[in-house]
Each structure stands twice: as C-alpha cells, then as structure tokens.
Scaffold this motif. Structure first.
Motif, mmCIF file in Angstrom:
data_model
loop_
_atom_site.group_PDB
_atom_site.id
_atom_site.type_symbol
_atom_site.label_atom_id
_atom_site.label_comp_id
_atom_site.label_asym_id
_atom_site.label_seq_id
_atom_site.Cartn_x
_atom_site.Cartn_y
_atom_site.Cartn_z
ATOM 1 N N LEU A 1 0.838 -1.202 0.000
ATOM 2 C CA LEU A 1 0.000 0.000 0.000
ATOM 3 C C LEU A 1 0.870 1.247 0.000
ATOM 4 O O LEU A 1 1.959 1.263 0.577
ATOM 5 C CB LEU A 1 -0.918 0.000 1.221
ATOM 6 N N PRO A 2 0.400 2.324 -0.615
ATOM 7 C CA PRO A 2 1.205 3.552 -0.665
ATOM 8 C C PRO A 2 1.288 4.212 0.715
ATOM 9 O O PRO A 2 0.381 4.084 1.536
ATOM 10 C CB PRO A 2 0.423 4.435 -1.647
ATOM 11 N N GLU A 3 2.388 4.898 0.955
ATOM 12 C CA GLU A 3 2.505 5.656 2.192
ATOM 13 C C GLU A 3 1.748 6.983 2.037
ATOM 14 O O GLU A 3 1.885 7.676 1.033
ATOM 15 C CB GLU A 3 3.975 5.930 2.508
ATOM 16 N N LEU A 4 0.952 7.301 3.041
ATOM 17 C CA LEU A 4 0.179 8.543 3.023
ATOM 18 C C LEU A 4 0.705 9.495 4.081
ATOM 19 O O LEU A 4 1.256 9.076 5.103
ATOM 20 C CB LEU A 4 -1.303 8.271 3.283
ATOM 21 N N SER A 5 0.505 10.783 3.840
ATOM 22 C CA SER A 5 0.870 11.813 4.808
ATOM 23 C C SER A 5 -0.352 12.689 5.080
ATOM 24 O O SER A 5 -1.388 12.582 4.400
ATOM 25 C CB SER A 5 2.004 12.684 4.254
ATOM 26 N N GLU A 6 -0.235 13.562 6.069
ATOM 27 C CA GLU A 6 -1.330 14.485 6.356
ATOM 28 C C GLU A 6 -1.583 15.404 5.157
ATOM 29 O O GLU A 6 -2.717 15.825 4.920
ATOM 30 C CB GLU A 6 -1.021 15.308 7.604
ATOM 31 N N ARG A 7 -0.547 15.686 4.404
ATOM 32 C CA ARG A 7 -0.725 16.510 3.208
ATOM 33 C C ARG A 7 -1.655 15.821 2.211
ATOM 34 O O ARG A 7 -2.491 16.470 1.583
ATOM 35 C CB ARG A 7 0.635 16.795 2.560
ATOM 36 N N ASP A 8 -1.513 14.503 2.077
ATOM 37 C CA ASP A 8 -2.403 13.759 1.173
ATOM 38 C C ASP A 8 -3.855 13.869 1.640
ATOM 39 O O ASP A 8 -4.779 13.981 0.818
ATOM 40 C CB ASP A 8 -1.994 12.284 1.123
ATOM 41 N N ILE A 9 -4.055 13.832 2.962
ATOM 42 C CA ILE A 9 -5.426 13.946 3.482
ATOM 43 C C ILE A 9 -6.003 15.316 3.135
ATOM 44 O O ILE A 9 -7.151 15.426 2.689
ATOM 45 C CB ILE A 9 -5.436 13.727 5.013
ATOM 46 N N ALA B 1 -11.148 11.229 9.522
ATOM 47 C CA ALA B 1 -10.757 10.540 10.756
ATOM 48 C C ALA B 1 -10.132 9.179 10.452
ATOM 49 O O ALA B 1 -9.114 8.789 11.058
ATOM 50 C CB ALA B 1 -11.980 10.383 11.660
ATOM 51 N N LEU B 2 -10.724 8.444 9.504
ATOM 52 C CA LEU B 2 -10.171 7.146 9.117
ATOM 53 C C LEU B 2 -8.762 7.307 8.546
ATOM 54 O O LEU B 2 -7.840 6.533 8.867
ATOM 55 C CB LEU B 2 -11.096 6.492 8.094
ATOM 56 N N LEU B 3 -8.567 8.323 7.698
ATOM 57 C CA LEU B 3 -7.255 8.528 7.090
ATOM 58 C C LEU B 3 -6.205 8.949 8.126
ATOM 59 O O LEU B 3 -5.041 8.513 8.066
ATOM 60 C CB LEU B 3 -7.366 9.579 5.979
ATOM 61 N N PHE B 4 -6.597 9.793 9.074
ATOM 62 C CA PHE B 4 -5.653 10.166 10.136
ATOM 63 C C PHE B 4 -5.248 8.936 10.951
ATOM 64 O O PHE B 4 -4.081 8.794 11.358
ATOM 65 C CB PHE B 4 -6.258 11.232 11.041
ATOM 66 N N ALA B 5 -6.206 8.043 11.192
ATOM 67 C CA ALA B 5 -5.891 6.815 11.918
ATOM 68 C C ALA B 5 -4.886 5.970 11.144
ATOM 69 O O ALA B 5 -3.947 5.393 11.719
ATOM 70 C CB ALA B 5 -7.179 6.029 12.180
ATOM 71 N N TRP B 6 -5.048 5.900 9.822
ATOM 72 C CA TRP B 6 -4.141 5.116 8.990
ATOM 73 C C TRP B 6 -2.743 5.737 8.954
ATOM 74 O O TRP B 6 -1.730 5.032 9.021
ATOM 75 C CB TRP B 6 -4.706 4.984 7.583
ATOM 76 N N VAL B 7 -2.677 7.069 8.859
ATOM 77 C CA VAL B 7 -1.380 7.743 8.797
ATOM 78 C C VAL B 7 -0.620 7.597 10.104
ATOM 79 O O VAL B 7 0.591 7.340 10.118
ATOM 80 C CB VAL B 7 -1.582 9.243 8.443
ATOM 81 N N HIS B 8 -1.335 7.730 11.233
ATOM 82 C CA HIS B 8 -0.649 7.754 12.529
ATOM 83 C C HIS B 8 -0.607 6.395 13.230
ATOM 84 O O HIS B 8 0.295 6.154 14.047
ATOM 85 C CB HIS B 8 -1.315 8.786 13.446
ATOM 86 N N ALA C 1 -4.787 3.479 -4.207
ATOM 87 C CA ALA C 1 -4.131 3.061 -5.450
ATOM 88 C C ALA C 1 -2.635 3.320 -5.297
ATOM 89 O O ALA C 1 -2.186 3.874 -4.285
ATOM 90 C CB ALA C 1 -4.708 3.833 -6.639
ATOM 91 N N ASP C 2 -1.871 2.943 -6.301
ATOM 92 C CA ASP C 2 -0.422 3.098 -6.206
ATOM 93 C C ASP C 2 -0.024 4.550 -5.952
ATOM 94 O O ASP C 2 0.942 4.825 -5.235
ATOM 95 C CB ASP C 2 0.248 2.610 -7.495
ATOM 96 N N GLU C 3 -0.785 5.493 -6.546
ATOM 97 C CA GLU C 3 -0.413 6.897 -6.432
ATOM 98 C C GLU C 3 -1.024 7.583 -5.205
ATOM 99 O O GLU C 3 -0.777 8.753 -4.956
ATOM 100 C CB GLU C 3 -0.837 7.665 -7.687
ATOM 101 N N GLY C 4 -1.863 6.865 -4.433
ATOM 102 C CA GLY C 4 -2.456 7.473 -3.245
ATOM 103 C C GLY C 4 -3.920 7.108 -3.095
ATOM 104 O O GLY C 4 -4.323 5.969 -3.344
ATOM 105 N N ILE C 5 -4.722 8.072 -2.693
ATOM 106 C CA ILE C 5 -6.154 7.849 -2.462
ATOM 107 C C ILE C 5 -6.881 7.820 -3.797
ATOM 108 O O ILE C 5 -6.759 8.744 -4.609
ATOM 109 C CB ILE C 5 -6.730 8.961 -1.564
ATOM 110 N N ALA C 6 -7.643 6.747 -4.022
ATOM 111 C CA ALA C 6 -8.362 6.596 -5.294
ATOM 112 C C ALA C 6 -9.826 6.986 -5.180
ATOM 113 O O ALA C 6 -10.373 7.651 -6.061
ATOM 114 C CB ALA C 6 -8.239 5.159 -5.800
ATOM 115 N N SER C 7 -10.484 6.563 -4.104
ATOM 116 C CA SER C 7 -11.908 6.845 -3.956
ATOM 117 C C SER C 7 -12.294 6.644 -2.499
ATOM 118 O O SER C 7 -11.493 6.170 -1.684
ATOM 119 C CB SER C 7 -12.761 5.940 -4.863
#
Length: 578
Positions: A4-12, A86-93, A62-68
């Motif tokens: 899975l791609p690494e996500l950051s708060e910027r992506d959120i 909230a779900l994305l923050f949980a995944w990042v942290h 997706a490979d490039e980040g959040i798809a849907s």
C-alpha cells in the motif's frame, strides 16, 4: 496483502477540505474510529458521529495514493467528509491498529453451498429489506439461460425502491440509487443481447416511477434520473431489435413516456425521446406521428403545441406545405406558421395569423417579418397593438425600430414616453445621449428635473445628481426629503451620498454616516452592531483627514457611554478598533 502507498497528512488535506480535516482529526484524537481494518487496498472502519448508529467509512487506495472513498453519512458519497478524514488520520498515525482481513470474495470462496445458503438466510433475518436485492440477482438469470422476466416482478421491485427513501432530506437520492439497481437488471439482459427482457425491465421501471411520481418526495428531480436511464436503454433496444412487432412495443413505450411528460406539464422526462425516434424508420415515425395527432386532439393548448413541435420534427420529409401549415394552425405554433407563410409569400395570411398572437408572441413574430424584409408591416403590426396595449415592451420595440431606421424624432418621443412610464436613471441617461448631440439636452433636462421635483421623486433626483457629480444638489435633495425617506433605496442611497460628499462636504458626510450607524444600533442585535462599525470607521477617517482627531475621540467616547448597557455593541466596537 498488496503493498500500500505511504500517506501523509498533506495527502489527506489534498483529498478533503481543511474544515472537514480539522474536525476529522479531532474525531480521530477522541477515539471515534472503531474496528479499523484493511481488505486488499480498501481501508474500512466505523466512525462515531452525530447519529446513534456509527457511520460506515471506506477509503480505496491506489499506487499513487487515495483513489476513492465512501461514507454512509449524508454528505459522504465521495469520501470527502470528516469521518473519512478521521479514518485517514488513523491510517497515517496508527497503521498497526488496522487488522488485515481477507476480501469478501476470498472469504466466500471458503464456504460450501449449504453454508452460503445458511449465511444468506441469516443476513435476510438481520436485514429483511435485502430480500429485494436477492430477487434482483435471481432476475438476471444464470449464465446461459434466458428466462422470461415477469413485468409484475419488476414492478414490485421498482415500487419497493420508490418507497425505500423514508422522510429525510436525502430520500430522493436513496430512491434513485435503489431504482438504479433495478434498471441494472435490464442492462445485464441487454449485455446478453436479451432485448425482450431488457425492454420489459426498462419499460416497467419507467412506468412504475411515473405512475407513482406524485407519492414520492423528489425535490431536485433525482428520482427521475433512473427514468432517463430507462429511456436511453429503450433507445439502445430500438437500435438493436429487428423484429417489427418488438420494435413497435419499444415505440409504444417511448411514446407513453413522452405523453406522460406532456400531460404532466413538461418537466424534462421526454427531452431525449424525439432524438431517439428520429432514428426509427420512416414508417415507424409515421406510426408514432399518428399517435401524437390522436393525443393532440384531446390536449389543452400546452399539449397541442408540444405535440405539434413533436410531429414537425418527427416526419419533416413527409410534410408538404399545406400539411405543415395545418399542423401549425391546429397546434397554435405561430412562429413556425408565420415563418412558413412568409417563405411562401402568403403575406396576408401571415399578417392575419400574427394578429392572433399575444403581446409577447407578437414581438417575436415582428422580428420574423423583418428577417423577411417586411419591416413596414412589422412596424404597423406593433403600432396597432401598442394603441390598445399597456405593454411597454411594444413601445421599446418601436423605439429601437425607429433608431435602427434613422428616425431621431420618433426615437426621442418614444424614449420620453418610456421614461415617464417608469422613471429610471438608465432611461434618463439614454435621453441625454439622444438629445445632447443636437443641443436639446439642457432644456429637456430642466423639464425633467422640475417634474421629478414636483412629483416628489427624490430617489431618482439624488441618483441623477450623483451620476452628474453634483454632490451639493444631491445633499440638498436628501436633506429636504429627510422627513420622508427616498423610496426604494433608503439608507443605501444616503450612504452613496455620504461617500460622494467626503471630500467637498466632510461634515455632512459625517452626519450621514453617524445617522446610518445609530439607526443600525437602535435595531439591536450583534449583526446590526457589527454592520454599524464600518460607518463609524469612515467617520474616524474623515476626522483624521481634517486633522481633527480630538473631535473623533470625544465622539466615540460619548457613543461608548451612550451604549454602555449594550455589551455586545461595545464588543463589536472593540473588534473594529473603535
């Protein structure tokens, strides 16, 4: 599990707006995310929100980040809400808190047939409304079979969907979504080239929606979206089906939908149908035109016009001039009638037809006469009507006609008539443009100003003076009418005078700004206090330019004393730096 791609708060923040991100992060910090899990590339969880039942949240990566994304909250359809954040923050942290699970497909593959049947029974016991979904799946037919679908079964499914929305604000979207699932059954039949069953589904769903439309809350027309999908499906069927009998069935269904929309008053259901039918054979179009003629004979004026336009567009190659004119007369299509009559040089008939038009239609028809180089007749028709009608659009047309035909005297006369009918600044300025080049403006201006003053139209007088840069006269007129506020504009016009007076009449401008501020404060309420502060800021600025800051300090001190019992007012003064 795939990488899975690494996500950051910027992506959120790129996926979700800042406000929802802030609230979503707070939800995450307060432990609102329950049962976080990851299935293949999908993050899933429940999020405790404002409702008793937690919302279901999903984010697909997706490979490039959040798809849907998706959330079951009222605004979560695209996964851009605070719960998704909230779900994305949980995944990042805390990605380690997510339990890795098999996909639904993988889990089901472990079950035998009896276990699957048992599972379905349990799911239906838990959520009985899912029985309709099971029936829809069965309706699609097993691979390699072509059962004849029952229209009654489809009708029940459609009506179940129609009453599935409840009473909340998004009920229409819920109904539309459930109807789309039924329409999808027709799409599956069409994909198998089983057009008999596909047509049954499309026609039955569309009829069910329209027959029950009055019973459904459809604020934004979303319940009609699946009807549009059905119409498109019937159009594809007309292209694919070759059997004449089945083609006629499709034509009947399309005409039924067109007929319903005409009877309902025209809400756009039938917009695509004429284009679909133009792809039918000539014999088929003539058949449909016959149905339209029969319906037109029992319709009101709106229906007659609708069917008339429909027929003219459906079989144009089959209509000789007399048939065309007959349909136009029968359906009161005056524009098409007059256009064809003038093209045929049957001018007297065109004039007679035009005289039957209402004022609005007459204006459009007059332009048609001009397009056919019948300018004098157009003018005559408008003049005759203007002598008995109070519609100023006729006078405006005559004025523009005179202007385009280089008749300055008539243009000026009509412009004056329009001005005194509804005195407005733009009409005053038009009179100036018409008379100034020939040296007649000064006298006309004096006449206009005297009459406006006599009639007490201080609002327009002030607007005129401001437009002409005569601030002194604007102030004088405003002061004279102080006991009776200028009509229509009130305080906004006074403020326009104040802004114009700041340079040459600063103390008068101060008085006007103070009057506006104190009037707002007297109405009470924080919103009015806040609205008053810009006027006081202008007063401060004027005193500063005059070099009289002490006078401002005394004024604001007195106001603070006067409003000492209005804490919200003093608070707004503080916010504005007063």
């Amino acid at each position: 599990m795939p990488q899975l791609p690494e996500l950051s708060e910027r992506d959120i923040h790129q996926w979700i707006d800042d406000r929802s991100c802030q609230r979503g992060e707070k939800y995450y910090r307060n432990g609102h995310i329950l049962n976080p899990r990851v299935q293949d590339r999908v993050l899933k969880a429940e999020c405790v929100g404002s409702m008793v039942q937690p919302y279901r949240v999903e984010i697909t990566l997706a490979d490039e980040g959040i798809a849907s994304g998706y959330c079951s909250c009222p605004v979560g359809g695209g996964g851009h809400c605070k719960h998704a954040a909230a779900l994305l923050f949980a995944w990042v942290h805390e990605p380690h808190s997510f339990i890795s699970k098999e996909t639904i497909d993988d889990m089901l593959q472990h079950l035998e047939r009896d276990e699957l049947v048992s599972l379905i029974h349990k799911m239906l016991a838990h959520a009985p409304e899912m029985e309709g979904l099971l029936e829809l799946q069965i309706l699609s037919g097993a691979e390699g079979t072509t059962p004849v679908v029952s229209a009654e079964t489809i009708r029940r499914q459609a009506e179940r969907a129609l009453y599935s929305g409840g009473d909340d604000w998004q009920s229409g979207y819920t109904v539309a979504s459930n109807l789309t699932e039924v329409v999808a059954v027709g799409d599956e039949y069409a994909a198998k080239d089983d057009w008999r069953n596909a047509v049954t589904v499309y026609a039955t769903v569309a009829r069910s929606v329209l027959d029950n439309y009055e019973m459904v809350h459809d604020e934004e027309g979303e319940v009609l979206w699946p009807v549009g999908e059905c119409i498109a499906g019937l159009g594809r069927a007309l292209t694919a089906v070759t059997d004449p009998v089945r083609r006629e069935d499709v034509l009947k269904e399309l005409f039924y939908l067109y007929h319903w929309d005409v009877d309902y008053g025209g809400i756009g259901v039938n917009d695509e149908i004429p284009g679909i039918l133009r792809e039918a054979t000539l014999a088929e179009r003539e058949l449909v035109a016959g149905w339209a003629r029969a319906a037109m004979s029992t319709s009101g004026s709106w229906g007659k016009r609708s069917y008339g336009r429909f027929i003219l567009g459906l079989i144009p190659e089959q209509l000789d001039d007399e048939t065309f004119l007959h349909i136009c007369r029968e359906s009161a299509l005056l524009t098409d009638l007059v256009e064809r009559l003038l093209k045929l040089e049957r001018v007297e008939e065109a004039v007679a037809a035009t005289k039957q038009a209402n004022d609005y239609e007459l204006l459009r028809l007059a332009d048609i006469f001009i397009a056919h180089q019948r300018d004098a007749l157009a003018q005559q028709l408008i003049l005759e009507r203007a002598s008995t009608s109070k519609d100023t659009r006729l006078t405006h047309w005559l004025k523009e006609y005179a202007k385009s035909h280089d008749d300055p005297e008539t243009t000026l006369s009509l412009a004056e008539e329009l001005f005194w009918e509804f005195p407005r600044l733009e009409l005053y300025q038009e009179l100036r443009e018409l008379t100034e080049p020939v040296g007649r403006w000064t006298a006309l201006r004096e006449t206009i100003l005297r009459r406006l003053s006599r009639e007490g139209n201080s609002t327009l007088l002030i607007q005129i003076y401001l437009a002409e840069g005569d601030v002194g006269s604007a102030l004088q007129t405003l002061q004279k009418s102080a006991h009776q506020p200028p009509r229509h504009f009130g305080q906004s016009l006074s403020l326009s005078v104040a802004r114009a007076a700041e340079s040459d009449y600063p103390y008068e401008a101060i008085d006007l700004y103070l009057q506006a501020a104190t009037t707002l404060i007297a109405q009470r309420g924080r919103g009015n206090y806040a609205a008053a502060t810009p006027h006081l800021q202008r007063v401060r600025e004027i005193y500063r330019k005059l070099g009289e800051e002490p006078a401002w300090q005394r004024l604001i001190a007195n106001l603070r004393v006067e409003y000492r019992n209005l804490p919200a007012c003093r608070d707004e003064f503080d916010k504005a730096g007063l």
